[in-house]
Design an enzyme around this catalytic site. Structure first.
Site, short mmCIF file in Angstrom:
data_model
loop_
_atom_site.label_atom_id
_atom_site.label_comp_id
_atom_site.label_asym_id
_atom_site.label_seq_id
_atom_site.Cartn_x
_atom_site.Cartn_y
_atom_site.Cartn_z
N LYS A 192 29.34 30.61 35.36
CA LYS A 192 30.71 31.03 35.13
C LYS A 192 31.81 29.97 35.69
O LYS A 192 31.70 29.93 36.86
CB LYS A 192 31.18 32.54 35.51
CG LYS A 192 32.46 32.76 34.76
CD LYS A 192 33.16 34.08 35.17
CE LYS A 192 34.45 34.31 35.07
NZ LYS A 192 35.29 34.69 35.73
N LYS B 222 37.55 30.13 39.69
CA LYS B 222 38.50 29.52 40.83
C LYS B 222 37.48 29.81 42.27
O LYS B 222 37.41 28.65 42.79
CB LYS B 222 39.51 30.17 41.05
CG LYS B 222 40.64 29.51 39.85
CD LYS B 222 41.77 30.57 40.09
CE LYS B 222 41.70 31.90 39.29
NZ LYS B 222 42.72 32.51 38.66
N HIS C 123 42.54 26.80 35.22
CA HIS C 123 41.34 25.84 34.67
C HIS C 123 41.05 26.31 33.22
O HIS C 123 41.93 26.90 32.55
CB HIS C 123 40.23 26.27 35.69
CG HIS C 123 39.67 27.67 35.64
ND1 HIS C 123 39.02 28.38 34.57
CD2 HIS C 123 39.63 28.78 36.63
CE1 HIS C 123 38.59 29.48 34.77
NE2 HIS C 123 39.21 29.88 35.94
N HIS D 115 41.01 29.61 31.55
CA HIS D 115 42.56 30.41 31.18
C HIS D 115 42.96 29.61 29.86
O HIS D 115 43.51 30.34 29.02
CB HIS D 115 43.47 30.03 32.32
CG HIS D 115 43.00 30.82 33.72
ND1 HIS D 115 42.95 30.03 34.81
CD2 HIS D 115 42.75 31.93 33.95
CE1 HIS D 115 42.35 30.50 35.69
NE2 HIS D 115 42.51 32.04 35.36
N CYS E 40 36.69 45.34 46.24
CA CYS E 40 36.56 43.72 46.36
C CYS E 40 38.12 43.10 46.16
O CYS E 40 38.95 43.53 45.41
CB CYS E 40 35.83 43.29 45.09
SG CYS E 40 36.10 41.49 44.78
N CYS F 11 38.81 40.81 43.18
CA CYS F 11 38.99 41.58 41.76
C CYS F 11 40.06 42.48 41.89
O CYS F 11 40.68 43.15 40.91
CB CYS F 11 37.55 42.55 41.53
SG CYS F 11 36.17 41.64 40.94
N CYS G 206 30.09 41.89 45.81
CA CYS G 206 30.95 41.86 44.45
C CYS G 206 29.94 41.39 43.53
O CYS G 206 29.60 40.05 43.72
CB CYS G 206 32.15 41.36 44.44
SG CYS G 206 32.90 40.96 42.88
N HIS H 284 32.18 38.00 42.36
CA HIS H 284 32.47 37.09 43.25
C HIS H 284 31.62 36.67 44.16
O HIS H 284 31.62 35.71 44.94
CB HIS H 284 34.04 37.20 43.81
CG HIS H 284 35.04 37.49 42.97
ND1 HIS H 284 35.39 38.66 42.22
CD2 HIS H 284 35.82 36.34 42.12
CE1 HIS H 284 36.41 38.33 41.45
NE2 HIS H 284 36.70 37.00 41.51
O1 ME8 Z 1 41.95 38.70 35.93
N1 ME8 Z 1 35.39 31.63 30.81
O2 ME8 Z 1 43.53 37.20 35.86
P1 ME8 Z 1 42.59 35.84 36.08
C1 ME8 Z 1 36.41 32.25 29.79
N2 ME8 Z 1 45.34 38.98 36.60
N3 ME8 Z 1 37.42 32.83 30.22
C2 ME8 Z 1 37.91 32.64 31.34
C3 ME8 Z 1 37.12 32.21 32.50
C4 ME8 Z 1 35.77 31.64 32.02
N4 ME8 Z 1 34.87 31.02 32.75
N5 ME8 Z 1 37.70 32.36 33.50
C5 ME8 Z 1 38.77 32.90 33.28
C6 ME8 Z 1 43.06 38.42 35.90
N6 ME8 Z 1 39.07 33.19 31.93
C7 ME8 Z 1 44.02 39.61 35.92
C8 ME8 Z 1 44.48 39.77 34.36
S1 ME8 Z 1 45.95 41.53 32.52
C9 ME8 Z 1 46.72 42.41 32.66
C10 ME8 Z 1 45.47 40.97 34.10
C11 ME8 Z 1 40.10 34.10 31.50
O3 ME8 Z 1 43.64 34.69 36.57
C12 ME8 Z 1 39.64 35.18 30.74
O4 ME8 Z 1 40.64 35.58 29.87
O5 ME8 Z 1 41.24 36.07 36.95
C13 ME8 Z 1 39.63 36.19 31.92
O6 ME8 Z 1 39.75 37.69 31.61
C14 ME8 Z 1 40.97 35.79 32.70
O7 ME8 Z 1 40.94 34.17 32.41
C15 ME8 Z 1 41.03 36.20 34.04
O8 ME8 Z 1 42.05 35.54 34.67
#
Ligand code: ME8
Length: 505
Positions: A300, A303, A17, A20, A125, A128, A143, A146
């Site tokens: 926020k 997903k 989304h 990302h 969680c 998370c 959590c 979430h």
């Molecule tokens: O946490 N606003 O993956 P994830 C801004 N796999 N950035 C956002 C956002 C939002 N509303 N939503 C997501 C994970 N992000 C782990 C990470 S790293 C070694 C492992 C971005 O798919 C932001 O960069 O939940 C956030 O930290 C990341 O997506 C989380 O992606």
């Protein structure tokens, strides 16, 4: 000079989304900027494919975790050309080369005496993939991120002796006051460390969807240990037949959202220290993009909360550059900020289409009409030059601090200055009076050069548009050492330019 920048690797439990896309575009802006400085850049992004969040969704959908990972990793891969990301590699944590390297590094941590086996009990969680400390548990054992009930977990686990890194981490923070930015996040992470560190579970016994613990094959690594290591492992296999580790490690910058601060600013440096590896130079923690819903409340985008703005739809209507520009103009990078289709439309119209697009088409049209398409070969206007003075070093300094929004603001101030210059000079008036031919030459030459100068600096933000406009100006060089206003001579021919930001259909 080498420059290594990374994004988080995203979970493949759902489709990408705008959140990302946002992080990846931020990293892309910095990667492109550093390439313009002539540095050797490595820009990494990818997907986090093991662990409970992925296994759970696969089970619900009746597919294997690998099938789910393959399907959704493809969606993250597809997003990259759409947002025009110039990443050098895309890591998937199910890549056997990553898996082998994780086992190597973790074995080293084990051999160095930083692990032990014990019973784990605590609140967990599953979204998370994180055991929560008391301070991280919301009312009713839920959590806070979430808003779902936490599970009480109890099992034999391998532990990482995080507690023994309390002092080394405090030293890291004391010696490197800029290592986590912005300052509020540095303080937050340091407060977490100062609050006392507990050892953390590094393996799961019940799960099979993960990388096998080499010294105890009934266990797989807890997904965060596997995931964090991606930043390091990727360098060893990203380029065929080459190991880039000595060129690019330690990373210059990890960009992440504030949701995963603890893992990156506390666990990750401790893991690296435990493996005798250097820690990254800097971490930049950005805020959340918040969606304004119909009641005006901001939440926020995520997903799990189901209020996702689809970046593909946004780009279909307004184009990729408009999305890239908007995200970093509207929301101060580092802070939380609301995004909405309304403010998106407003900025598109007033800034991209009017301030910038019209400025470019008017200037090219006037050079065509009054000077047969040739930029007059005269000096630039010194008054305008004074207003551009120091812009390139200023933008470089801001981007060195990952202040992407502030750097854009400084560039845009010059875009606005050029608009005022057109009005002040009124070339259409000068053109009526032969005695003012020299003034008209200076005005047209200064406008063409001003547009070139801002466009070279805007390249990281709006690469497609910048390429079209520089092509029309007959000046395609992107290197920053020739970006200063007045650095290029006049005398070149300009070409045709279709509207850069047309009215959306
Ligand atoms: O946490 N606003 O993956 P994830 C801004 N796999 N950035 C956002 C956002 C939002 N509303 N939503 C997501 C994970 N992000 C782990 C990470 S790293 C070694 C492992 C971005 O798919 C932001 O960069 O939940 C956030 O930290 C990341 O997506 C989380 O992606």
């Amino acid at each position: 000079m080498a420059y290594y920048v990374t994004t988080p690797i995203y979970y493949v439990n759902a489709a990408p989304h705008l959140g990302h896309a946002y992080t990846t575009i931020g990293a892309d802006i910095l990667a492109r900027h550093h390439r313009q400085r002539g540095e050797e850049v490595f820009f990494l992004t990818g997907t986090d494919e093991h662990g409970e969040p992925v296994a759970k969704v696969a089970e619900q959908e009746g597919v294997s975790p690998k099938e789910l990972a393959d399907r959704n990793a493809q969606r993250f891969l597809d997003l990259l050309p759409r947002i025009n990301a110039s990443n050098d590699f895309f890591i998937r944590t199910t890549d056997p080369r990553h898996e082998a390297k994780v086992q190597d590094v973790m074995q080293r941590i084990h051999d160095n005496g930083h692990t032990y086996k014990a019973l784990y009990e605590g609140w967990y969680c599953p979204k998370c993939a994180d055991f929560k400390t008391d301070a991280e548990i919301a009312e009713g054992h839920t959590c806070p991120i979430h808003r779902i009930p936490l599970d009480w977990e109890s099992e034999e686990n391998w532990f990482f002796r995080l507690s023994t890194f309390e002092e080394p981490l405090k030293r890291l923070y004391a010696d490197n006051p800029e290592w986590v930015a912005p300052r509020t996040r540095y303080n937050e992470a340091l407060a977490f460390i100062n609050g006392g560190l507990n050892d953390v579970s590094l393996s799961r016994g019940k799960l099979t969807w993960g990388i096998t613990v080499p010294w105890d094959p009934d266990h797989v690594f807890y997904v965060w240990f596997d995931a964090l290591l991606n930043y390091y492992t990727a360098l060893s296999f990203a380029r065929d037949g080459e190991d880039l580790t000595s060129t690019f490690w330690p990373a210059n910058l990890h960009i992440i959202g504030k949701d995963i601060l603890k893992f990156h600013a506390v666990f990750w440096p401790a893991m690296l220290m435990a493996a005798d590896l250097p820690v990254p130079q800097r971490e930049l923690i950005h805020g959340y993009l918040l969606m304004r819903d119909s009641s005006g409340e901001e939440t926020k985008m995520s997903k799990s909360l189901g209020n996702v703005l689809d970046p593909f739809e946004v780009m279909d209507t307004f184009g990729t550059d408009a999305l890239r520009y908007y995200c970093f103009r509207e929301v101060n990078f580092g802070q939380d900020g609301g995004v909405s289709t309304t403010t998106f439309g407003e900025r598109y119209e007033s800034e991209l289409a009017n301030d910038y697009g019209n400025l470019a088409s008017r200037t090219l049209a006037m050079i065509g009409r009054y000077r047969d398409g040739v930029v007059p070969d005269v000096d630039v206007d010194p008054a305008l030059a004074a207003d551009f003075d120091g812009l390139v070093p200023e933008v470089c300094a801001l981007l060195d601090n990952a202040e992407i929004t502030q750097a854009l603001e400084r560039i845009w101030t010059r875009v606005r200055r050029l608009n005022r210059y057109v009005e002040e000079q009124a070339p259409w008036q000068l053109a009526k009076d032969d005695a003012k031919a020299a003034e008209l030459d200076t005005a047209l030459r200064s406008l063409a050069e001003g547009i070139r100068a801002v466009t070279v600096l805007l390249h990281p933000y709006i690469p497609e548009t910048a390429a079209k406009l520089l092509e029309a100006l007959g000046e395609t060089e992107l290197a920053l050492d020739g970006a200063a206003f007045g650095a290029r001579p006049g005398g070149g021919s300009v070409g045709e330019l279709a509207p850069l930001f047309p009215k959306p259909q």
